[in-house]
Design a protein around this motif. Structure first.
Motif, PDB file in Angstrom:
ATOM      1  N   LEU A 142      52.047  49.408  40.137  1.00  0.00           N
ATOM      2  CA  LEU A 142      50.834  48.847  40.702  1.00  0.00           C
ATOM      3  C   LEU A 142      51.135  47.477  41.301  1.00  0.00           C
ATOM      4  CD1 LEU A 142      48.236  49.611  37.857  1.00  0.00           C
ATOM      5  CD2 LEU A 142      48.748  50.987  39.880  1.00  0.00           C
ATOM      6  N   ASN A 143      50.444  47.170  42.381  1.00  0.00           N
ATOM      7  CA  ASN A 143      50.582  45.822  42.920  1.00  0.00           C
ATOM      8  C   ASN A 143      49.769  44.853  42.068  1.00  0.00           C
ATOM      9  OD1 ASN A 143      47.837  45.895  43.822  1.00  0.00           O
ATOM     10  ND2 ASN A 143      48.490  46.999  45.666  1.00  0.00           N
ATOM     11  N   ARG A 144      49.857  43.577  42.378  1.00  0.00           N
ATOM     12  CA  ARG A 144      49.219  42.562  41.542  1.00  0.00           C
ATOM     13  C   ARG A 144      47.706  42.742  41.492  1.00  0.00           C
ATOM     14  NH1 ARG A 144      50.967  36.497  42.670  1.00  0.00           N
ATOM     15  NH2 ARG A 144      52.936  37.527  42.093  1.00  0.00           N
ATOM     16  N   GLU A 145      47.098  43.068  42.609  1.00  0.00           N
ATOM     17  CA  GLU A 145      45.642  43.235  42.642  1.00  0.00           C
ATOM     18  C   GLU A 145      45.202  44.450  41.840  1.00  0.00           C
ATOM     19  OE1 GLU A 145      42.025  43.829  45.918  1.00  0.00           O
ATOM     20  OE2 GLU A 145      44.104  43.579  46.576  1.00  0.00           O
ATOM     21  N   GLU A 146      45.903  45.577  41.993  1.00  0.00           N
ATOM     22  CA  GLU A 146      45.560  46.785  41.240  1.00  0.00           C
ATOM     23  C   GLU A 146      45.750  46.574  39.747  1.00  0.00           C
ATOM     24  OE1 GLU A 146      46.715  50.271  44.483  1.00  0.00           O
ATOM     25  OE2 GLU A 146      48.246  49.481  43.117  1.00  0.00           O
ATOM     26  N   LEU A 147      46.814  45.877  39.377  1.00  0.00           N
ATOM     27  CA  LEU A 147      47.082  45.625  37.959  1.00  0.00           C
ATOM     28  C   LEU A 147      45.983  44.756  37.351  1.00  0.00           C
ATOM     29  CD1 LEU A 147      49.197  46.075  35.699  1.00  0.00           C
ATOM     30  CD2 LEU A 147      50.203  43.889  36.359  1.00  0.00           C
ATOM     31  N   ALA A 148      45.557  43.730  38.091  1.00  0.00           N
ATOM     32  CA  ALA A 148      44.497  42.855  37.600  1.00  0.00           C
ATOM     33  C   ALA A 148      43.188  43.612  37.452  1.00  0.00           C
ATOM     34  CB  ALA A 148      44.324  41.662  38.550  1.00  0.00           C
ATOM     35  N   MET A 149      42.871  44.484  38.399  1.00  0.00           N
ATOM     36  CA  MET A 149      41.635  45.269  38.323  1.00  0.00           C
ATOM     37  C   MET A 149      41.659  46.203  37.115  1.00  0.00           C
ATOM     38  SD  MET A 149      40.985  46.192  42.342  1.00  0.00           S
ATOM     39  CE  MET A 149      39.665  47.317  41.911  1.00  0.00           C
ATOM     40  N   ALA A 150      42.787  46.875  36.891  1.00  0.00           N
ATOM     41  CA  ALA A 150      42.894  47.809  35.774  1.00  0.00           C
ATOM     42  C   ALA A 150      42.777  47.073  34.443  1.00  0.00           C
ATOM     43  CB  ALA A 150      44.217  48.567  35.849  1.00  0.00           C
ATOM     44  N   HIS A 151      43.458  45.934  34.338  1.00  0.00           N
ATOM     45  CA  HIS A 151      43.416  45.174  33.077  1.00  0.00           C
ATOM     46  C   HIS A 151      42.021  44.601  32.831  1.00  0.00           C
ATOM     47  CE1 HIS A 151      44.785  43.084  29.648  1.00  0.00           C
ATOM     48  NE2 HIS A 151      44.873  41.882  30.191  1.00  0.00           N
ATOM     49  N   THR A 152      41.358  44.147  33.882  1.00  0.00           N
ATOM     50  CA  THR A 152      39.985  43.637  33.747  1.00  0.00           C
ATOM     51  C   THR A 152      39.044  44.722  33.248  1.00  0.00           C
ATOM     52  OG1 THR A 152      40.293  41.984  35.492  1.00  0.00           O
ATOM     53  CG2 THR A 152      38.031  42.643  34.996  1.00  0.00           C
ATOM     54  N   TYR A 153      39.197  45.923  33.782  1.00  0.00           N
ATOM     55  CA  TYR A 153      38.342  47.027  33.346  1.00  0.00           C
ATOM     56  C   TYR A 153      38.557  47.331  31.865  1.00  0.00           C
ATOM     57  CZ  TYR A 153      36.132  51.608  33.106  1.00  0.00           C
ATOM     58  OH  TYR A 153      35.332  52.664  32.742  1.00  0.00           O
ATOM     59  N   VAL A 154      39.811  47.312  31.425  1.00  0.00           N
ATOM     60  CA  VAL A 154      40.113  47.579  30.021  1.00  0.00           C
ATOM     61  C   VAL A 154      39.492  46.510  29.127  1.00  0.00           C
ATOM     62  CG1 VAL A 154      41.960  47.727  28.314  1.00  0.00           C
ATOM     63  CG2 VAL A 154      42.215  48.866  30.515  1.00  0.00           C
ATOM     64  N   LEU A 155      39.649  45.250  29.495  1.00  0.00           N
ATOM     65  CA  LEU A 155      39.105  44.164  28.686  1.00  0.00           C
ATOM     66  C   LEU A 155      37.582  44.224  28.610  1.00  0.00           C
ATOM     67  CD1 LEU A 155      41.327  41.156  29.851  1.00  0.00           C
ATOM     68  CD2 LEU A 155      41.558  42.513  27.772  1.00  0.00           C
TER      69      LEU A 155
END
Length: 237
Positions: free
Chosen positions: A91-104
């Motif tokens: 995942l690129n940086r933006e996709e990774l941040a979106m996925a982690h935000t959703y999990v949190l």
């Protein structure tokens, strides 16, 4: 148009026709096949350690969540199984941040930290609190949990620390998933199939009212966290 009970009769007739092995004596072979099936069904009720029609797993059985059980965080105890050939990607940086935000945002153990962070932002300024929260929370949460872990604070476990550290950029993609007895496919996989399993519905809030959001599954990814923990996510539009 045939009624439901009559359709069942036609289906069972097909089963009986399958017993007709001897064309010279079709009635006898059907009776013999029926008796054999009844005998085997009866005996299978007493077999142990052998998969039978009485103890076999359901079609959409997703397996045990034993690999993540006892992790301390329910979000790491998902009982889900990817379908199809696994494809490895980054995942690129933006996709990774979106996925982690959703999990949190969907982890109950993180809710108190979310409220605490918003309260701190309010004390600083009332402008763009949500936007600032989304952009700053991951870093703030990691620093806070790391500090509490080093101090030995009660309630901060190694699993919470692993969650705060975020997932690996390397993910596993699937074209389907089994979860809670339901089968989901990506829209691309079932493009030429008659059965459609890509539709999803999620309850949400819009302007203070609870409404249902509908969409389709575009991608299924598995995030990997430290400690051997995994989380399955759907990308929907």
């Amino acid at each position: 148009m045939l009624s439901g009970w009559f359709v069942n009769v036609y289906r069972y007739m097909k089963v009986l026709k399958g017993y007709a092995r001897n064309k010279a004596r079709p009635e006898g072979s059907i009776a013999e096949g029926y008796i054999d099936n009844e005998c085997m069904t009866f005996c299978s009720m007493y077999f142990e350690g052998i998969e039978t029609r009485f103890n076999r797993a359901e079609r959409n059985y997703e397996g045990d969540a034993s690999t993540n059980q006892g992790s301390g965080l329910p979000i790491f105890s998902q009982n889900a199984c990817g379908l199809g050939a696994a494809k490895y990607d980054e995942l690129n940086r933006e996709e990774l941040a979106m996925a982690h935000t959703y999990v949190l945002n969907n982890c109950e153990e993180v809710y108190p930290y979310i409220e605490q962070h918003k309260e701190e932002l309010k004390r600083q300024s009332n402008r763009n609190i949500e936007k600032r929260h989304q952009s700053e929370f991951q870093k703030w949460f990691l620093e806070l949990v790391t500090r509490k872990w080093e101090e030995g604070s009660e309630g901060v476990t190694i699993q919470l620390l692993n969650l705060a550290r975020g997932p690996d950029r390397r993910v596993t993609r699937y074209n389907g998933c089994l979860v809670k007895g339901f089968r989901f496919h990506t829209q691309e996989r079932e493009m030429h199939q008659k059965c459609q399993n890509s539709g999803v519905v999620v309850m949400g809030n819009h302007k203070g009212e609870s409404i249902d959001f509908y969409g389709v599954v575009k991608d299924v990814i598995e995030l990997s966290y430290l400690g051997g923990n995994h989380i399955m996510l759907f990308k929907c539009v």
